[in-house]
Design a protein around this motif. Structure first.
Motif, PDB file in Angstrom:
ATOM      1  N   SER A 284       0.813  -1.091  -0.227  1.00 18.49           N
ATOM      2  CA  SER A 284      -0.100   0.087  -0.039  1.00 18.49           C
ATOM      3  C   SER A 284       1.001   1.286   0.086  1.00 18.49           C
ATOM      4  O   SER A 284       0.497   2.362   0.284  1.00 18.49           O
ATOM      5  N   ASN A 285       2.197   1.143  -0.434  1.00 21.13           N
ATOM      6  CA  ASN A 285       3.062   2.217  -0.696  1.00 21.13           C
ATOM      7  C   ASN A 285       2.463   3.157  -1.391  1.00 21.13           C
ATOM      8  O   ASN A 285       2.134   2.639  -2.745  1.00 21.13           O
ATOM      9  N   SER A 286       2.493   4.407  -1.350  1.00 23.11           N
ATOM     10  CA  SER A 286       2.168   5.431  -2.273  1.00 23.11           C
ATOM     11  C   SER A 286       3.297   6.609  -2.593  1.00 23.11           C
ATOM     12  O   SER A 286       2.948   7.574  -3.145  1.00 23.11           O
ATOM     13  N   SER A 287       4.405   6.473  -1.804  1.00 25.43           N
ATOM     14  CA  SER A 287       5.396   7.549  -2.000  1.00 25.43           C
ATOM     15  C   SER A 287       6.451   7.210  -2.724  1.00 25.43           C
ATOM     16  O   SER A 287       7.659   7.621  -2.907  1.00 25.43           O
TER      17      SER A 287
ATOM     18  N   SER B  80       2.776   3.527   4.457  1.00 25.57           N
ATOM     19  CA  SER B  80       1.800   2.897   3.869  1.00 25.57           C
ATOM     20  C   SER B  80       0.623   3.689   3.984  1.00 25.57           C
ATOM     21  O   SER B  80       0.596   4.863   4.625  1.00 25.57           O
ATOM     22  N   ARG B  81      -0.751   3.053   3.626  1.00 26.22           N
ATOM     23  CA  ARG B  81      -1.916   3.678   4.035  1.00 26.22           C
ATOM     24  C   ARG B  81      -2.569   3.732   5.557  1.00 26.22           C
ATOM     25  O   ARG B  81      -3.351   4.232   5.912  1.00 26.22           O
TER      26      ARG B  81
END
Length: 207
Positions: free
Chosen positions: A96-99, A141-142
């Protein structure tokens, strides 16, 4: 409000893990101390499994195993159990990594370098790559920072205190006073944060 049996299991984990702090001043027989030490995170793992979250339950189970092996066998063997848990956790959080890669990589290297500077041990630095990867992926993560992110940072702090006790804080009583409460609080926050967030997401998906 009446507590459910599952909630009581989490409460039992907090009592078991929190009360182990008293072992700092007690001279218990080793089998009792080892079982007591592993009971807190072990119950957190059981709680996660009962709540239907086997992935984080497995991560916590390796943490409980590491807790016991540190006392029963030694630092190196215990660290291997923790390292497996860190790798599993990093894989879990990474989904869930978004960076992107940069921030987790920076945190990973920073934690490993800090551990090496404190301990002067290359083995500690290698282990801390896993520790840093767990923290870096958790923070990006989220999952909420107030629980999972903070818990990961407390876990890192606890381990850095262990490494400092091998080096500059070898004669200080401070690490002995802080290592367990920062570690267990970190594990409890991670367990609660992950399980609660996944439950919230499941509820949202059903609505």
């Amino acid at each position: 409000m009446k507590l459910r049996a599952i909630d009581l299991l989490f409460l039992a984990a907090l009592i078991a893990g929190g009360s182990y702090y008293a072992d700092h001043w007690l001279d218990l027989d080793e089998p009792i101390a080892i079982a007591w030490k592993g009971s807190g995170v072990g119950l957190l793992a059981l709680w996660a499994f009962v709540r239907g979250r086997p992935w984080i339950g497995l991560v916590l189970a390796f943490g409980a195993l590491g807790d016991m092996l540190l006392n029963a066998v030694g630092l190196t063997v215990g660290a291997v159990a923790f390292l497996i848990g860190h790798i599993l956790a990093a894989g879990f959080y990474w989904r869930s990594n978004s960076s992107g890669v940069a921030v987790p990589a920076f945190i990973t290297v920073s934690v490993s370098l800090s551990a090496y500077l404190l301990s002067g041990d290359i083995g500690v630095a290698i282990y801390s790559l896993g520790l840093g990867a767990m923290a870096g992926t958790a923070l990006t993560s989220r999952f909420p920072f107030a629980t999972v992110g903070l818990g990961a940072l407390l876990f890192v702090l606890s381990d850095l205190l262990i490494f400092a006790r091998l080096g500059p804080l070898a004669a200080s009583p401070l690490p002995g006073l802080l290592i367990w409460p920062t570690y267990f609080a970190g594990q409890a926050l991670i367990a609660w944060g992950v399980v609660s967030e996944l439950a919230r997401e499941d509820l949202h998906d059903r609505l």
